[in-house]
Design a protein around this motif. Structure first.
Motif, PDB file in Angstrom:
ATOM      1  N   LEU A 500       0.832  -1.204   0.000  1.00 39.76           N
ATOM      2  CA  LEU A 500       0.000   0.000   0.000  1.00 39.76           C
ATOM      3  C   LEU A 500       0.868   1.255   0.000  1.00 39.76           C
ATOM      4  O   LEU A 500       0.545   2.238  -0.684  1.00 39.76           O
ATOM      5  N   PHE A 501       1.966   1.229   0.744  1.00 34.30           N
ATOM      6  CA  PHE A 501       2.836   2.401   0.759  1.00 34.30           C
ATOM      7  C   PHE A 501       3.429   2.644  -0.632  1.00 34.30           C
ATOM      8  O   PHE A 501       3.497   3.795  -1.095  1.00 34.30           O
ATOM      9  N   LYS A 502       3.875   1.590  -1.287  1.00 34.10           N
ATOM     10  CA  LYS A 502       4.436   1.749  -2.631  1.00 34.10           C
ATOM     11  C   LYS A 502       3.386   2.315  -3.583  1.00 34.10           C
ATOM     12  O   LYS A 502       3.682   3.197  -4.405  1.00 34.10           O
ATOM     13  N   GLU A 503       2.166   1.808  -3.477  1.00 30.79           N
ATOM     14  CA  GLU A 503       1.094   2.315  -4.336  1.00 30.79           C
ATOM     15  C   GLU A 503       0.799   3.785  -4.021  1.00 30.79           C
ATOM     16  O   GLU A 503       0.503   4.574  -4.929  1.00 30.79           O
ATOM     17  N   THR A 504       0.870   4.149  -2.729  1.00 33.37           N
ATOM     18  CA  THR A 504       0.624   5.537  -2.346  1.00 33.37           C
ATOM     19  C   THR A 504       1.685   6.456  -2.931  1.00 33.37           C
ATOM     20  O   THR A 504       1.384   7.543  -3.424  1.00 33.37           O
TER      21      THR A 504
END
Length: 1286
Positions: A500-504
């Motif tokens: 999720l952090f990478k996608e954010t």
């Protein structure tokens, strides 16, 4: 009379009179006789009676495509079904229960319809609509056949059969008041074409999507030809009913939604369209497939009825905002949010599908839709928590993705409500917590804003600034990834957080790129707001900010239509900032900064080239660029050189002023000369030095300055010479410095290991500190020993004096291990950092607490002495983990000693043995455990065990007799090692009775005892090892099924080794009988789900098979894995029953009964499984009733097992035994009194003699099933002849 005949026939059909497969040839005649009888009844109209449905269903069952009936039987069934009326038969075709018989029923119905047409009879679709309650309506028939045709190759001919039936049921000259001549014309053209498509393709190469489109086109054109609203209304309701009927979403239901859409698309009745759209919105939308199906139906209808569709969606969306009329609030509170989100998702998904299908017509309504979107959120009737926001954003993302994909159309339409939605998204981003990444709300909100790029009106500058600040703060301030992982409750959640952090971050990059695309000249604004984050004290914030900077500059550099208006008014400040980050302690930041610098350089270079092109200046061809990101990596001079020509006067001044704040300087040559002078004086007269403390403190102070490298190197050399000649003065000063030491002190300790004389002197002092430490009377941990370990850690990590280290290696080894034991007993906090080790380029520095520091020294001792293999061995055997735990410390010493024995020369082993021998009876318990562990494990090496003048066995026996469990284990370990060497056989065999008593002790003592006995037998000489094995087998056998895993695995593995050795001396009858007693325990343990247990059992069983003579199973057992061990068990039981005497099988079964009373649930279940496998292979008809009863009684005792799974196994096994034993004797229990009297016959005695599983029994009589079958066949033939004659 007819009713009685029908009743009797139905009773015969329903009665299960097939008791056994033994009489299959006879029984095959029974259904044929019965079918002939039913054919006779159908000729006399019996099937038209109300009871005829039962017989028809029976005939259909026999006609199923997958039926195993004979061809004659199916032909007879076909003849009977052709006597059923066509309406009834077509109705049966469409019943879900008759799917298996669909193809043959369709074929029969088609033949009947075609024959009816030839003789001029009224076909199905011409009149049967008049009796919709009795027979299937045309609408239901059409819907069903369309659904069946969706998967045309099901059972090979589903689609062909359905289409042929549909074609046959509608003649061209139809007299139906609804279906007109046009339908017949259409079907005569389209259905043959569709049949040809199916003939030309197979299930593998048919394009399913095109085939479904062909079916939908067929339906649409048929409805246009029918042109009747009432007929169409009925059809749509049927489809809607089928949609509600499907409980599980799937391809079939998706197709129904499309059928619904195309059926409604053809309607000209607006009221009908509104009513049906409203109805489908009331259907279930709990699953995504259902919501997509509804959306697909709306998109199809919108092509012809766009305004009606939008109006219905607007009206329906009131359930999201109208508290007075919404049904959502009438639901239970815990279901309200979920229903709101699903409804919202359905609506937005419908809008998106409509946008995809409308070809631009919808975009005049988009702003109205956006207004509704805002209203749905602002006037939401349920609580807006995280889940609802996320559901709302997911739904809105679907809608905006479509807008983004069709910008070429939407760009020309103004969307005033876009700005309001962006404002809402910014507020959602601001509301997200900065200390956690609990949901993808911020990511979804940024994606939605990105999807609005280039759609007018564009954001104003103030709004862009607010948006960027909010997004930067919300994303860059999040905790580091490792923190997000640690805060997760499971590994999956940890990985989800990382993803999720990478996608954010990707969403933030996409948003920034979108803003640059909208206003290319404002790129500097995006970068200005990065300053605070690029200068942050937190590594992860700087790294993220630099990542964004590099990506944005890279995006601008790769943009083809570069805008000449792009300016970098603060270029000097920006370059200085990037240069400073090129020297960041986090290596990835340095790498990203070099990328950012290079991208900025490319932008300026492109601008320069474009400017020259505009001015008409000629650019030299073939000129290659000399700069790259790799060249800029940590290379300040090259960066300054590359950007020099791009600075104006103001920018250059700012760069110099800001860079000057970072500079420190010194006169390199003067400082180097001073350091060389110090080094020379200390080398010649170091022992005469006074005021050593002042010298040390002065040098330390100056080393902390930013010295030139060569100057610093020479100063460190001088300190090394001083320490070598004044060891007792210099070292205490350094050891008393607060921990962890800075780089200056660490550099001093490292240089102490570069010269032999200094190294030896320093090591001797540090060893003395480690040897003499004591915790008696101390309230806090003494730091000097810890500091000594830190010093060793730094010295040995860069040692150049291998010879000096090897000279002191044994003493240094024991001293460090003694210190390690002392440290772990102190229970120092893990966060207590005493030593930091530089991780090198690209890696963070590594920190050590007292324990990890001592372990690091232990590794470095061997590495510095050039025994790398010892460290590798310790790594492979988890030695360091064991040594760091007080409970397993001595086990770690054992593993470490094993590595030493394997990889060190005998001389080194003897040096360690001589040191350890002096500490065997030390009053210091730490030293005693350390010494005895080394002593016992060094005996693994033959040269040590053969050392003259040593009473090894006497010492070991004495330790075994001590009450301390560790001492017992060490003594047993030593005995086990002694047994490995020839010459100790006789003396160790005499210890077997003594050792046998330790097989019931604590786990590790028991395991070590088993290993000692294994080695005594395996390495023993002479046939008396068979006697030794027999003497311990009684005590060893229970350990095979011990509830302690280590004991079970060790005992099983050791048994295999013992059997291997025993087999070498050809065991006799008595020993073989004893060995047989291990089979049941091994087969029970063989069912374990542990890989280690199965592997150990496989090895033991392989050796058992060798001894017993089961040569065919040896390799099977040896290579058994967890994936096939149960199959191997089944084959073993089968082989056992087929090759062994009944008495042996009985003995093994009787032995297994004892395990049914085990306290281990697994053993009880495994025993039941073993008994079941044995019984499955035994013909219980031939086993005496007493033996069977004994078996049942033993299993009955486990029937109430506290473990439910075991209960199920026992009950199933008991049921199988009873059914198998009673097979053939209870078939009349379900018969009527009349049939029991019919089938009753005299019995005959059995021709077989029943055997005893445990003793001899008498023979029983045979059954009389055969006579009853013959008599029944005669009776049925008589009844048949009576009917024919009547």
């Amino acid at each position: 009379m007819k009713r009685e005949v029908m009743h009797s026939t139905i009773m015969v059909i329903q009665e299960d009179f097939i008791p056994s497969l033994t009489f299959l040839p006879v029984l095959l005649q029974v259904p044929m006789a019965l079918l002939q009888f039913i054919e006779l009844l159908s000729q006399h109209g019996y099937l038209a009676l109300p009871q005829g449905n039962t017989i028809i269903n029976y005939i259909i069952k026999l006609s199923k495509s997958d039926s195993s009936n004979e061809e004659d039987t199916r032909i007879m069934c076909s003849k009977i079904l052709q006597m059923v009326s066509l309406p009834k038969l077509v109705t049966c075709v469409c019943e879900p229960n008759n799917v298996a018989a669909f193809v043959p029923l369709c074929r029969i119905a088609t033949e009947m319809a075609l024959k009816a047409r030839l003789v001029g009879r009224v076909p199905y679709l011409s009149s049967f609509h008049c009796s919709p309650t009795e027979f299937i309506s045309p609408q239901r028939l059409l819907t069903y056949l369309m659904m069946v045709s969706q998967k045309p190759y099901r059972e090979k001919d589903f689609g062909v059969s359905a289409l042929r039936l549909l074609y046959a049921l509608h003649p061209i000259t139809s007299l139906h008041p609804v279906i007109h001549f046009n339908v017949g014309q259409l079907w005569t053209k389209m259905i043959p074409r569709m049949l040809k498509i199916l003939d030309d393709h197979t299930e593998k190469n048919l394009n399913q999507r095109k085939w479904e489109d062909k079916l939908l086109q067929f339906l649409r054109r048929s409805l246009v030809a029918i042109d009747d609203d009432n007929w169409q209304n009925h059809l749509i309701r049927v489809i809607l009913e089928n949609i509600n009927y499907f409980s599980d979403p799937g391809e079939g239901k998706d197709f129904l939604y499309k059928l619904f859409g195309f059926s409604l698309w053809t309607s000209r009745n607006e009221q009908l369209v509104k009513m049906m759209l409203s109805s489908i919105l009331q259907t279930s939308h709990e699953n995504l497939q259902e919501r997509e199906g509804i959306a697909a139906a709306f998109s199809i209808v919108s092509v012809r009825h766009l305004n009606i569709v939008l109006e219905q969606l607007r009206v329906y969306s009131a359930v999201l905002t109208d508290k007075e009329s919404s049904y959502i609030l009438r639901l239970e509170k815990e279901h309200q949010q979920k229903e709101w989100v699903q409804t919202c998702n359905t609506i937005y998904l419908s809008y998106s599908k409509i946008m995809s299908e409308s070809k631009g017509a919808i975009f005049t309504h988009v702003d109205d839709i956006l207004a509704l979107v805002l209203q749905h959120y602002h006037d939401c009737i349920v609580e807006k928590d995280k889940n609802l926001k996320l559901g709302y954003l997911n739904a809105l993302t679907i809608l905006t993705n479509i807008l983004n994909s069709q910008q070429y159309v939407a760009f020309h339409v103004k969307l005033p409500h876009k700005l309001a939605i962006v404002t809402v998204m910014v507020e959602l981003i601001k509301e997200e917590p900065l200390n956690s990444l609990s949901s993808p709300i911020r990511q979804k909100a940024m994606n939605i804003i990105t999807n609005f790029r280039m759609l007018t009106p564009l954001l104003e500058i103030e709004k862009r600034i607010e948006l960027l600040r909010a997004c930067f703060k919300s994303v860059l301030c999040l905790p580091p990834i490792d923190v997000l992982q640690k805060e997760a409750s499971s590994p999956k959640e940890a990985q989800d957080n990382v993803d999720l952090f990478k996608e954010t971050m990707q969403s933030l990059q996409g948003l920034m790129e979108a803003l640059i695309v909208e206003m290319p000249t404002r790129i500097q604004n995006c970068l200005e707001f990065m300053d605070a984050w690029l200068n942050s004290q937190k590594d992860h914030e700087r790294e993220r900010a630099m990542w964004c900077t590099a990506r944005i500059l890279g995006f601008a550099a790769k943009t083809d239509d570069y805008n000449m208006g792009t300016e970098f008014t603060q270029l000097g400040r920006l370059v200085k900032l990037l240069v400073m980050r090129c020297q960041d302690p986090v290596d990835n930041i340095c790498f990203l900064s070099s990328q950012a610098v290079y991208n900025l350089y490319c932008i300026l270079l492109k601008k320069k080239k474009m400017k020259k092109k505009i001015e008409g200046l000629w650019e030299e061809e073939g000129k290659s660029e000399v700069y790259s990101a790799n060249l800029f990596y940590k290379n300040t001079s090259e960066i300054a050189k590359a950007f020099a020509e791009y600075f104006n006067e103001t920018q250059l001044t700012n760069l110099v002023l800001t860079a000057m704040e970072e500079l420190t300087g010194s006169r390199a040559k003067v400082s180097l000369a001073a350091a060389q002078l110090m080094s020379a004086v200390m080398k010649e007269r170091g022992t005469d030095m006074i005021k050593v403390e002042e010298i040390v403190e002065g040098v330390l102070e100056r080393l902390k300055l930013q010295l030139e490298p060569s100057t610093k190197e020479e100063t460190l050399r001088a300190m090394c010479l001083l320490a070598g000649s004044n060891t007792h003065s210099v070292l205490p000063l350094l050891l008393n410095k607060p921990l962890p030491w800075d780089r200056t002190i660490l550099a001093l300790w490292k240089v102490f290991g570069t010269q032999r004389e200094t190294t030896i002197n320093v090591l001797l002092l540090l060893i003395g500190i480690l040897e003499n430490q004591s915790s008696e009377g101390a309230t806090e941990m003494a730091l000097q020993p810890v500091a000594a370990a830190c010093a060793l850690c730094e010295m040995l990590s860069g040692s150049l004096c291998q010879e000096a280290i090897q000279e002191l290696c044994p003493r240094l080894l024991l001293a460090v291990l003694h210190h390690l034991y002392w440290v772990i007993e102190q229970n120092a906090p893990q966060k207590m950092v005493v030593y930091k080790k530089d991780g090198g380029p690209g890696n963070k520095s590594k920190t050590f607490d007292p324990t990890s520091c001592a372990l690091e020294v232990l590794k470095l001792v061997w590495l510095a002495a050039a025994y790398d293999e010892v460290v590798e061995y310790a790594d492979q055997h988890r030695c360091w983990n064991l040594l760091s735990c007080p409970k397993f410390y001595y086990i770690g010493i054992m593993e470490l000693t094993s590595g030493i024995v394997k990889h060190c020369e005998p001389a080194m082993l003897l040096r360690i043995l001589n040191l350890a021998k002096n500490l065997l009876n030390s009053l210091d318990n730490r030293q005693k455990i350390l010494a005895r562990t080394f002593y016992a494990q060094l005996l693994w090496h033959r040269s040590v065990a053969k050392t003259l003048g040593q009473d090894f066995l006497g010492n070991l026996i004495k330790w075994v007799k001590e009450p301390n469990l560790i001492m017992q284990e060490l003594g047993l370990r030593g005995i086990s090692n002694l047994a490995l060497h020839p010459g100790n056989s006789e003396s160790l065999k005499s210890l077997v009775p003594f050792l046998r008593d330790f097989l019931k002790c604590e786990v590790r003592v028991t395991v070590q005892t088993v290993k000692a006995l294994r080695n005594i037998i395996y390495h023993g000489q002479g046939e008396d090892i068979k006697v030794v094995f027999c003497s311990i087998s009684k005590q060893l056998r229970p350990l095979i099924n011990d509830e302690r895993d280590q004991v079970r695995i060790s005992a099983t593995s050791s048994l295999g080794h013992m059997l291997y050795r025993v087999d070498k001396f050809k065991p006799g009858f008595v020993l073989r009988k004893e060995i047989y007693t291990f089979l049941v325990p091994l087969l029970l343990s063989f069912q374990d789900k542990s890989t280690e247990v199965v592997k150990a059992c496989g090895g033991a069983l392989a050796e058992w098979a060798n001894v017993i003579g089961w040569s065919s199973f040896t390799q099977t057992f040896r290579h058994t894995t967890l994936s096939d061990h149960i199959q191997v068990l089944e084959e073993t039981c089968k082989y056992l029953v087929s090759t062994s005497r009944k008495q042996l099988i009985g003995e093994l079964l009787f032995q297994s009964f004892g395990f049914l009373k085990s306290s281990q649930p697994f053993l009880r279940g495994a025993t039941v499984n073993f008994i079941g496998l044995i019984i499955e292979k035994i013909n219980l008809h031939n086993i005496h009733e007493d033996d069977v009863q004994l078996l049942l009684n033993s299993l009955e005792n486990v029937k109430n097992d506290p473990v439910e799974l075991n209960q199920t196994l026992v009950i199933s096994l008991l049921k199988n035994i009873e059914e198998y034993v009673n097979l053939g004797h209870s078939s009349t229990s379900i018969m009527t009194p009349l049939r029991r009297s019919i089938f009753k016959m005299p019995g005959r005695k059995a021709s077989r003699r029943k055997r005893r599983l445990f003793k001899t029994v008498k023979r029983e009589g045979d059954n009389d099933v055969s006579r009853r079958r013959d008599w029944f066949l005669g009776l049925l033939n008589s009844l048949y002849n009576c009917f024919r004659e009547g």
